[in-house]
Design an enzyme around this catalytic site. Structure first.
Site, mmCIF file in Angstrom:
data_model
loop_
_atom_site.group_PDB
_atom_site.id
_atom_site.type_symbol
_atom_site.label_atom_id
_atom_site.label_comp_id
_atom_site.label_asym_id
_atom_site.label_seq_id
_atom_site.Cartn_x
_atom_site.Cartn_y
_atom_site.Cartn_z
ATOM 1 N N SER A 39 -35.907 -49.144 12.462
ATOM 2 C CA SER A 39 -37.619 -49.053 13.747
ATOM 3 C C SER A 39 -37.549 -50.265 14.108
ATOM 4 C CB SER A 39 -38.142 -48.619 12.866
ATOM 5 O OG SER A 39 -39.195 -49.385 12.077
ATOM 6 N N SER A 40 -38.077 -50.274 14.701
ATOM 7 C CA SER A 40 -38.877 -51.668 16.114
ATOM 8 C C SER A 40 -39.945 -52.283 15.101
ATOM 9 C CB SER A 40 -39.539 -51.168 17.475
ATOM 10 O OG SER A 40 -40.180 -50.003 16.987
ATOM 11 N N CYS A 41 -40.194 -51.977 14.056
ATOM 12 C CA CYS A 41 -41.333 -52.563 13.176
ATOM 13 C C CYS A 41 -40.987 -53.536 12.487
ATOM 14 C CB CYS A 41 -42.217 -51.621 12.714
ATOM 15 S SG CYS A 41 -41.397 -50.942 10.994
ATOM 16 N N TYR B 10 -42.796 -51.515 4.466
ATOM 17 C CA TYR B 10 -41.590 -51.118 4.937
ATOM 18 C C TYR B 10 -40.420 -52.002 6.651
ATOM 19 C CZ TYR B 10 -39.046 -47.215 8.713
ATOM 20 O OH TYR B 10 -38.743 -46.810 9.209
ATOM 21 N N LYS C 270 -36.258 -52.657 5.802
ATOM 22 C CA LYS C 270 -34.889 -52.411 7.240
ATOM 23 C C LYS C 270 -34.515 -53.485 7.332
ATOM 24 C CE LYS C 270 -35.876 -48.056 7.428
ATOM 25 N NZ LYS C 270 -34.801 -47.141 7.384
ATOM 26 N N HIS D 278 -48.236 -40.347 14.739
ATOM 27 C CA HIS D 278 -48.458 -41.059 15.702
ATOM 28 C C HIS D 278 -48.795 -40.405 16.762
ATOM 29 C CE1 HIS D 278 -46.334 -44.133 13.952
ATOM 30 N NE2 HIS D 278 -45.407 -43.338 13.589
HETATM 31 P P1 GDP Z 1 -48.484 -47.071 17.264
HETATM 32 O O1 GDP Z 1 -47.124 -47.194 18.580
HETATM 33 O O2 GDP Z 1 -48.194 -48.211 16.532
HETATM 34 O O3 GDP Z 1 -49.630 -48.620 18.156
HETATM 35 O O4 GDP Z 1 -49.033 -46.636 16.857
HETATM 36 P P2 GDP Z 1 -49.757 -44.445 17.991
HETATM 37 O O5 GDP Z 1 -48.770 -43.671 18.485
HETATM 38 O O6 GDP Z 1 -50.400 -44.156 16.155
HETATM 39 O O7 GDP Z 1 -50.639 -45.090 18.923
HETATM 40 C C1 GDP Z 1 -50.148 -45.264 19.947
HETATM 41 C C2 GDP Z 1 -51.421 -45.437 21.014
HETATM 42 O O8 GDP Z 1 -52.177 -44.282 21.306
HETATM 43 C C3 GDP Z 1 -52.728 -46.906 20.298
HETATM 44 O O9 GDP Z 1 -53.220 -47.294 21.540
HETATM 45 C C4 GDP Z 1 -53.824 -44.563 19.438
HETATM 46 O O10 GDP Z 1 -55.292 -45.529 19.974
HETATM 47 C C5 GDP Z 1 -53.269 -44.350 21.290
HETATM 48 N N1 GDP Z 1 -53.809 -42.479 21.038
HETATM 49 C C6 GDP Z 1 -54.586 -41.933 21.758
HETATM 50 N N2 GDP Z 1 -55.422 -40.496 20.635
HETATM 51 C C7 GDP Z 1 -54.171 -41.013 19.504
HETATM 52 C C8 GDP Z 1 -54.540 -40.163 18.420
HETATM 53 O O11 GDP Z 1 -54.640 -39.030 18.585
HETATM 54 N N3 GDP Z 1 -53.441 -40.430 17.139
HETATM 55 C C9 GDP Z 1 -52.663 -42.071 16.940
HETATM 56 N N4 GDP Z 1 -52.242 -42.111 16.157
HETATM 57 N N5 GDP Z 1 -52.943 -42.427 18.433
HETATM 58 C C10 GDP Z 1 -53.385 -42.027 19.739
#
Ligand code: GDP
Length: 316
Positions: free
Chosen positions: A109-111, A138, A142, A181
């Site tokens: 994954s991209s991480c 993780y 990977k 996510h």
């Molecule tokens: P990231 O890509 O590793 O940052 O993982 P996320 O998918 O959890 O978050 C992506 C972006 O979406 C971040 O800027 C979060 O603050 C935003 N975000 C907005 N609303 C939500 C929510 O309800 N849940 C999550 N997980 N992220 C949110």
């Protein structure tokens, strides 16, 4: 060109979002797919994996099995993320090598990329800087998997390849609000806001971060393409090359589920990294292209959520 037709393909991790999408896709194409549930095969037991591969004789293996989880899970159980993933990938590759499997595809994954890697992130950014500390367990596992696949190519001349998908969503996603996510979280929140007649729906952060998203069926399509057309030491990025703001994703999700209220940006929540985009030119230049737009993909994820995923997250 490596033809999949007529080959027996083992998808390890077929119950996960990626493995399930790949099984659907391979079955649709009429391929012979082999799977083994956790109750019959423990991927962390080398002898079990070797016995399974020796008995079943798959000709192609895809490693979609992994211990996955968000920031909280990584922080709470670092041993699980490092140890379990190392064993899973090492056991499967060893067994595949011993059995003379014709092709193996390992998924990361991209991480895996350094936290400060220049964007869009190219494959060559691997191991050029420090990792994001929160998911280093993780990521290290990977990275070891990518290098192990490369080592099998070098030492034994085997056709083992690795692919690194961007942020995925779709049927079988994790809809637990604590660990999910952004897309599954906002899908749930939009449905709840709609059904409760709320005037607003809360989105974390400012809405300005940029992210790249891919429907898992597009990933499955790319993996089939890579199995048939890719053979190189280097791992390859799998993304759409398109990025959107979180605000735009949230609005599209609201439209998808029919929530007509306003989006409320909760700036007390973190934005995370301002931009996360992979450079997928290597793949796109080979002639593969994603087919599922974000709007169509979200409609599909929503339909599957109502149909089946919701039942697994009974809190809703
Ligand atoms: P990231 O890509 O590793 O940052 O993982 P996320 O998918 O959890 O978050 C992506 C972006 O979406 C971040 O800027 C979060 O603050 C935003 N975000 C907005 N609303 C939500 C929510 O309800 N849940 C999550 N997980 N992220 C949110």
């Amino acid at each position: 060109m490596f033809a999949l037709a007529g080959k027996k393909i083992w998808v390890a991790g077929h119950r996960g979002m990626v493995g399930a999408a790949l099984v659907r896709r391979l079955a649709r194409d009429g391929h012979r797919v082999l799977t083994a549930g956790r109750e019959t095969l423990d991927l962390m037991r080398q002898a079990e994996v070797e016995a399974f591969v020796a008995a079943q004789r798959p000709e192609v293996v895809v490693i979609a099995a992994a211990r996955v989880g968000g920031i909280a899970a990584n922080a709470a159980r670092p041993v699980d993320f490092l140890h379990d993933n190392l064993l899973i990938e090492a056991n499967i590759m060893r067994a595949a090598a011993d059995a003379g499997v014709a092709k193996l595809l390992f998924l990361g994954s991209s991480c895996i990329y350094p936290r400060e890697a220049p964007q869009p992130i190219v494959e060559d950014a691997l191991l050029t800087g420090p990792l994001e500390a929160t998911n280093q367990w993780y990521a290290i596992a990977k990275i070891a998997g990518i290098k192990l696949a490369e080592a099998y190519r070098r030492q034994y001349g085997l056709d083992f390849i690795s692919a690194m998908p961007t942020n995925l969503y779709g049927p079988g996603d994790n809809y637990d609000l604590e660990s999910s996510h952004v897309i599954p979280a906002l899908l749930r929140k939009a449905i709840e806001a709609r059904d409760s007649g709320a005037a607003t729906m809360t989105v974390w952060g400012s809405g300005t971060p940029l992210r790249e998203f891919m429907h898992v069926d597009d990933l499955a399509d790319a993996l089939v393409f890579l199995l048939e057309h890719y053979s190189a030491d280097a791992h390859i990025n799998v993304g759409t090359g398109q990025e959107v703001t979180i605000a735009a994703v949230a609005q599209t999700i609201a439209d998808t589920v029919g929530f007509k209220g306003d989006l409320l940006f909760d700036r007390s929540r973190p934005d995370g990294t301002p931009r996360k985009l992979m450079d997928s030119q290597r793949l796109l230049a080979m002639g593969w292209a994603p087919r599922i737009s974000l709007r169509a993909g979200l409609a599909d994820a929503y339909a599957h959520f109502i149909e089946s995923d919701r039942a697994r997250f009974a809190a809703l």
